[in-house]
Each structure stands twice: as structure tokens, then as C-alpha cells.
Design a protein around this motif. Structure first.
Motif, PDB file in Angstrom:
ATOM      1  N   GLN A 141     105.262  86.424 -19.687  1.00  0.00           N
ATOM      2  CA  GLN A 141     104.414  86.325 -20.876  1.00  0.00           C
ATOM      3  C   GLN A 141     103.170  85.477 -20.638  1.00  0.00           C
ATOM      4  OE1 GLN A 141     107.004  84.901 -23.979  1.00  0.00           O
ATOM      5  NE2 GLN A 141     108.088  86.848 -24.159  1.00  0.00           N
ATOM      6  N   SER A 142     103.242  84.585 -19.664  1.00  0.00           N
ATOM      7  CA  SER A 142     102.094  83.746 -19.338  1.00  0.00           C
ATOM      8  C   SER A 142     102.146  83.387 -17.861  1.00  0.00           C
ATOM      9  CB  SER A 142     102.095  82.471 -20.189  1.00  0.00           C
ATOM     10  OG  SER A 142     103.284  81.722 -19.964  1.00  0.00           O
ATOM     11  N   PHE A 143     101.088  82.803 -17.363  1.00  0.00           N
ATOM     12  CA  PHE A 143     101.019  82.422 -15.956  1.00  0.00           C
ATOM     13  C   PHE A 143     101.974  81.264 -15.710  1.00  0.00           C
ATOM     14  CE2 PHE A 143      99.451  80.480 -12.156  1.00  0.00           C
ATOM     15  CZ  PHE A 143      98.835  81.474 -11.419  1.00  0.00           C
ATOM     16  N   ASN A 144     103.006  81.512 -14.903  1.00  0.00           N
ATOM     17  CA  ASN A 144     104.011  80.481 -14.640  1.00  0.00           C
ATOM     18  C   ASN A 144     103.623  79.659 -13.418  1.00  0.00           C
ATOM     19  OD1 ASN A 144     106.592  79.079 -14.525  1.00  0.00           O
ATOM     20  ND2 ASN A 144     107.065  80.444 -12.812  1.00  0.00           N
ATOM     21  N   THR A 145     103.638  78.349 -13.551  1.00  0.00           N
ATOM     22  CA  THR A 145     103.293  77.469 -12.431  1.00  0.00           C
ATOM     23  C   THR A 145     104.507  76.685 -11.923  1.00  0.00           C
ATOM     24  OG1 THR A 145     102.709  75.634 -13.902  1.00  0.00           O
ATOM     25  CG2 THR A 145     100.955  77.206 -13.336  1.00  0.00           C
ATOM     26  N   ASP A 146     105.683  76.984 -12.450  1.00  0.00           N
ATOM     27  CA  ASP A 146     106.887  76.208 -12.155  1.00  0.00           C
ATOM     28  C   ASP A 146     107.735  76.912 -11.088  1.00  0.00           C
ATOM     29  OD1 ASP A 146     109.425  74.928 -12.208  1.00  0.00           O
ATOM     30  OD2 ASP A 146     109.088  74.273 -14.263  1.00  0.00           O
ATOM     31  N   GLU A 147     107.729  76.367  -9.896  1.00  0.00           N
ATOM     32  CA  GLU A 147     108.489  76.948  -8.784  1.00  0.00           C
ATOM     33  C   GLU A 147     109.984  77.001  -9.085  1.00  0.00           C
ATOM     34  OE1 GLU A 147     109.587  75.915  -4.098  1.00  0.00           O
ATOM     35  OE2 GLU A 147     108.083  74.725  -5.175  1.00  0.00           O
ATOM     36  N   LYS A 148     110.525  75.944  -9.679  1.00  0.00           N
ATOM     37  CA  LYS A 148     111.959  75.888  -9.950  1.00  0.00           C
ATOM     38  C   LYS A 148     112.391  76.995 -10.909  1.00  0.00           C
ATOM     39  CE  LYS A 148     112.696  70.954  -9.046  1.00  0.00           C
ATOM     40  NZ  LYS A 148     113.117  69.646  -9.632  1.00  0.00           N
ATOM     41  N   LYS A 149     111.576  77.257 -11.929  1.00  0.00           N
ATOM     42  CA  LYS A 149     111.912  78.323 -12.889  1.00  0.00           C
ATOM     43  C   LYS A 149     111.916  79.678 -12.193  1.00  0.00           C
ATOM     44  CE  LYS A 149     110.285  76.219 -17.209  1.00  0.00           C
ATOM     45  NZ  LYS A 149     109.293  76.324 -18.310  1.00  0.00           N
ATOM     46  N   TYR A 150     110.941  79.878 -11.316  1.00  0.00           N
ATOM     47  CA  TYR A 150     110.864  81.165 -10.627  1.00  0.00           C
ATOM     48  C   TYR A 150     112.052  81.361  -9.694  1.00  0.00           C
ATOM     49  CZ  TYR A 150     109.250  85.225  -8.126  1.00  0.00           C
ATOM     50  OH  TYR A 150     109.181  86.488  -7.603  1.00  0.00           O
ATOM     51  N   LEU A 151     112.390  80.338  -8.923  1.00  0.00           N
ATOM     52  CA  LEU A 151     113.506  80.457  -7.987  1.00  0.00           C
ATOM     53  C   LEU A 151     114.832  80.636  -8.723  1.00  0.00           C
ATOM     54  CD1 LEU A 151     112.507  77.790  -5.307  1.00  0.00           C
ATOM     55  CD2 LEU A 151     112.399  80.280  -5.092  1.00  0.00           C
ATOM     56  N   ALA A 152     114.980  79.964  -9.867  1.00  0.00           N
ATOM     57  CA  ALA A 152     116.207  80.122 -10.661  1.00  0.00           C
ATOM     58  C   ALA A 152     116.319  81.547 -11.186  1.00  0.00           C
ATOM     59  CB  ALA A 152     116.207  79.127 -11.822  1.00  0.00           C
ATOM     60  N   MET A 153     115.169  82.122 -11.552  1.00  0.00           N
ATOM     61  CA  MET A 153     115.171  83.497 -12.067  1.00  0.00           C
ATOM     62  C   MET A 153     115.557  84.491 -10.981  1.00  0.00           C
ATOM     63  SD  MET A 153     113.216  86.503 -11.998  1.00  0.00           S
ATOM     64  CE  MET A 153     111.520  86.031 -11.642  1.00  0.00           C
ATOM     65  N   ILE A 154     114.956  84.390  -9.787  1.00  0.00           N
ATOM     66  CA  ILE A 154     115.263  85.379  -8.750  1.00  0.00           C
ATOM     67  C   ILE A 154     116.673  85.182  -8.181  1.00  0.00           C
ATOM     68  CG2 ILE A 154     112.841  85.744  -8.167  1.00  0.00           C
ATOM     69  CD1 ILE A 154     113.285  84.144  -5.603  1.00  0.00           C
ATOM     70  N   GLU A 155     117.206  83.965  -8.306  1.00  0.00           N
ATOM     71  CA  GLU A 155     118.593  83.763  -7.878  1.00  0.00           C
ATOM     72  C   GLU A 155     119.528  84.602  -8.736  1.00  0.00           C
ATOM     73  OE1 GLU A 155     121.955  80.260  -7.178  1.00  0.00           O
ATOM     74  OE2 GLU A 155     119.855  79.718  -7.508  1.00  0.00           O
ATOM     75  N   LYS A 156     119.189  84.755 -10.012  1.00  0.00           N
ATOM     76  CA  LYS A 156     119.997  85.610 -10.894  1.00  0.00           C
ATOM     77  C   LYS A 156     119.626  87.081 -10.711  1.00  0.00           C
ATOM     78  CE  LYS A 156     120.370  82.146 -14.586  1.00  0.00           C
ATOM     79  NZ  LYS A 156     119.199  81.271 -14.338  1.00  0.00           N
ATOM     80  N   LYS A 157     118.365  87.394 -10.868  1.00  0.00           N
ATOM     81  CA  LYS A 157     117.937  88.791 -10.927  1.00  0.00           C
ATOM     82  C   LYS A 157     118.149  89.543  -9.611  1.00  0.00           C
ATOM     83  CE  LYS A 157     113.925  91.749 -11.706  1.00  0.00           C
ATOM     84  NZ  LYS A 157     112.485  91.829 -11.954  1.00  0.00           N
ATOM     85  N   THR A 158     117.810  88.911  -8.490  1.00  0.00           N
ATOM     86  CA  THR A 158     117.891  89.587  -7.189  1.00  0.00           C
ATOM     87  C   THR A 158     119.114  89.182  -6.385  1.00  0.00           C
ATOM     88  OG1 THR A 158     115.467  89.673  -7.118  1.00  0.00           O
ATOM     89  CG2 THR A 158     116.645  90.086  -5.053  1.00  0.00           C
ATOM     90  N   ALA A 159     119.404  87.881  -6.355  1.00  0.00           N
ATOM     91  CA  ALA A 159     120.429  87.396  -5.432  1.00  0.00           C
ATOM     92  C   ALA A 159     121.854  87.568  -5.951  1.00  0.00           C
ATOM     93  CB  ALA A 159     120.178  85.921  -5.099  1.00  0.00           C
ATOM     94  N   ALA A 160     122.040  87.581  -7.271  1.00  0.00           N
ATOM     95  CA  ALA A 160     123.403  87.570  -7.820  1.00  0.00           C
ATOM     96  C   ALA A 160     124.256  88.727  -7.307  1.00  0.00           C
ATOM     97  CB  ALA A 160     123.356  87.588  -9.349  1.00  0.00           C
TER      98      ALA A 160
END
Length: 306
Positions: A141-160
Motif C-alpha cells: 500500500q505504500s513504500f516500505n523501508t523496513d527490512e525486518k517487515k519484508y523478511l518476516a513477510m517472505i518467510e511466510k509467503k515464500t519460505a513456509a
């Protein structure tokens, strides 16, 4: 018959058992991928009736997630070919994904008697995958600058799903609980590293290799890891310029400028370094398991150019 072909045949038999000509017709347009998750199962548990079934279930789930993903992202191409939503519309793509998910779960219960943990492990990964999709939509929804949020998201979406596939395969191979967790850790690291490499290739690869335009993630509203690193390396004026291109059709001049900024920064190198470190940690976790093919899969995934 080669194991990967057996998996495809098993998936086809799942669909034929539905007695739905419409489903079969739509499914013909699906593009086959690398079958990474199946390769993990086969290299951990070997080829057997149970491992082929597990592979087919996991590939059905993966296909379902991509069908939904293309609708969410409004992606009209999948592996250089028109996506199902481009061919048959969003509604049919969503419902076909639902059919794939549902049929996969129907077949998954076959493991309940001999391997009672496997259905829960795979089902839980799909829950986490869906949570990751929700987080991805929110972050876009907006430009995300938070590395931790992004890594937490891909750990669920891609890695799970990759993590759970490796874990389930280890249980299928009758590994001890302690050793099975080592394969789970390998799978999680493989999944996160896989997504980071995808993020990098969206910027560095050619359109011919990707099967879609370069910088496509950014235009779709995804602030992937290289963009997060790039943003934090820029001066304030350039930070604002980068943000203005987010989720927009990027002009040729702006595309050239963005690519120049990547060349002048260490954003790509930092992203690759993190992927490589994750890969090395994943390989280290199974270093006592005599799994040279899994080591090769990790190395090939990190070094790939598409």
C-alpha cells in the motif's frame, strides 16, 4: 518413468477424478515451474508411492498459491506465457486455485494414519503462506523501508511451504525429530534466499530471462529488499525521487536512473550477500546428513540467472 513425470501424472489424476471438464480445460494453460519442492522431497525421502503423493500435493498447493498471487498482483504473464487470469478472468483463476487447494487437502489426509504429523505440517504452512499474502498486500500500500517487515513477510509467503515440505519429507524418510528439524531449517533458509534472489533478478536479469519486464516488482507495488537497501543509501532528494516511481508506470528515463542508482550503490551486493549467508547457514544445518544433492540445489538456486 522419471519421478517428476510421475508427479505430474499424479496431479493430472487428481484433476481427472473431479469429473470437471472445465477444470481440466483451464488447467491445460498452467505453466510448469522448476518443481523445487518436489526435488527436495525426492532427495530427502527418495522415490516411493508416499513421496510421489507428497510431491503432487505440495505442487497442487504451490500452483494454487500462484493462481491467487497472479490475481492479487494483476499479473497477466506467468513464465513468459499468459496467466490463467489473463486467459479466463480473475474469477476463474481464483476458483481454480480454490479447487487445487481443496483437492490437495483431500489427498493430504492419506498420510494421517502412518505419518500423522505431515498433514498438520503442510496445512500449517498454507496458513502461514496466506498470512504472508495478507502482509504482502498490506506492505504494497505504500513504500516500505523496513527490512525486518519484508523478511518476516517472505518467510511466510515464500519460505513456509518450502520449509514444511523439507520437514515433511524428513519425517517421511523416518529421520529422528532432531534431524528432521535440521531439514526444516534448511528449507526455511532456502525459501528466504530463493525469494531474495528473485528480488535481485527482477532488477538485474533481462526481460527474456524473466518472462516479464524488468523492475516489474516495483511497478506492482513491491518494495523488495534491494529497493529497501537502495533507499537507505540515497540522499533525501533521491529518496523522494525513488518513492515517486513506486507503483507507477516507470518512464525510460526513470528506469535508467533507478538502474544507475543500483550500480552506484551496494544494494544488490548486500541483498546477494544476505541470500548467500542464508544459503550457507542452511547447508551447514544438514552438513552431517550426507545430502550432497541438497547442497547442490542450494548453490544452484543462489547462482541462478533466472
Amino acid at each position: 518413468m522419471e519421478a517428476l513425470e510421475q508427479i505430474k501424472e499424479r496431479m493430472q489424476s487428481f484433476l481427472e477424478a473431479l469429473d470437471s471438464p472445465l477444470t481440466l480445460e483451464l488447467s491445460k494453460h498452467l505453466q510448469s515451474g522448476k518443481m523445487l519442492r518436489s526435488k527436495l522431497v525426492l532427495n530427502i525421502a527418495g522415490v516411493s508411492e508416499e513421496s510421489i503423493l507428497l510431491c503432487a500435493v505440495v505442487e497442487m498447493i504451490q500452483s494454487a498459491s500462484l493462481l491467487h498471487d497472479d490475481v492479487i498482483d494483476n499479473s497477466l504473464m506467468r513464465r513468459s506465457k499468459p496467466s490463467i487470469n489473463a486467459i479466463a478472468g480473475d474469477k476463474n483463476a481464483i476458483m481454480l486455485g480454490d479447487v487445487f487447494y481443496s483437492k490437495a487437502f483431500c489427498e493430504l489426509v492419506a498420510f494421517h494414519k502412518e505419518y500423522p504429523q505431515i498433514p498438520h505440517i503442510i496445512a500449517d504452512s498454507v496458513v502461514r503462506l496466506a498470512l504472508g499474502e495478507i502482509e504482502d498486500v498490506y506492505l504494497s500500500q505504500s513504500f516500505n523501508t523496513d527490512e525486518k517487515k519484508y523478511l518476516a513477510m517472505i518467510e511466510k509467503k515464500t519460505a513456509a511451504l518450502i520449509e514444511s515440505t523439507a520437514f515433511a519429507a524428513a519425517l517421511l524418510a523416518k529421520k529422528s525429530p532432531q534431524d528432521a528439524k535440521k531439514f526444516r531449517n534448511y528449507g526455511r533458509n532456502l525459501g528466504i534466499a530463493f525469494q531474495i534472489i528473485d528480488d535481485i533478478l527482477d532488477i538485474t536479469a533481462t526481460q527474456e530471462k524473466l518472462g516479464k519486464p524488468i523492475l516489474n516488482d516495483f511497478k506492482e507495488g513491491k518494495t523488495t529488499l534491494p529497493y529497501i537497501y537502495l533507499y537507505h543509501s540515497l540522499q533525501e532528494q533521491d529518496k523522494e525521487r525513488l518513492k515517486k516511481s513506486f507503483k507507477q508506470e516507470i518512464s525510460q528515463d526513470e528506469m535508467v536512473w533507478i538502474l544507475q542508482q543500483f550500480q552506484q550503490s551496494d544494494a544488490i551486493k548486500r541483498s546477494f550477500r544476505l541470500a548467500k549467508n542464508l544459503g550457507e547457514a542452511g547447508m551447514q544445518s544438514i552438513s552431517d546428513q550426507s545430502c550432497n544433492k541438497l547442497i547442490a540445489i542450494m548453490q544452484e538456486m543462489i547462482d541462478r540467472d533466472f
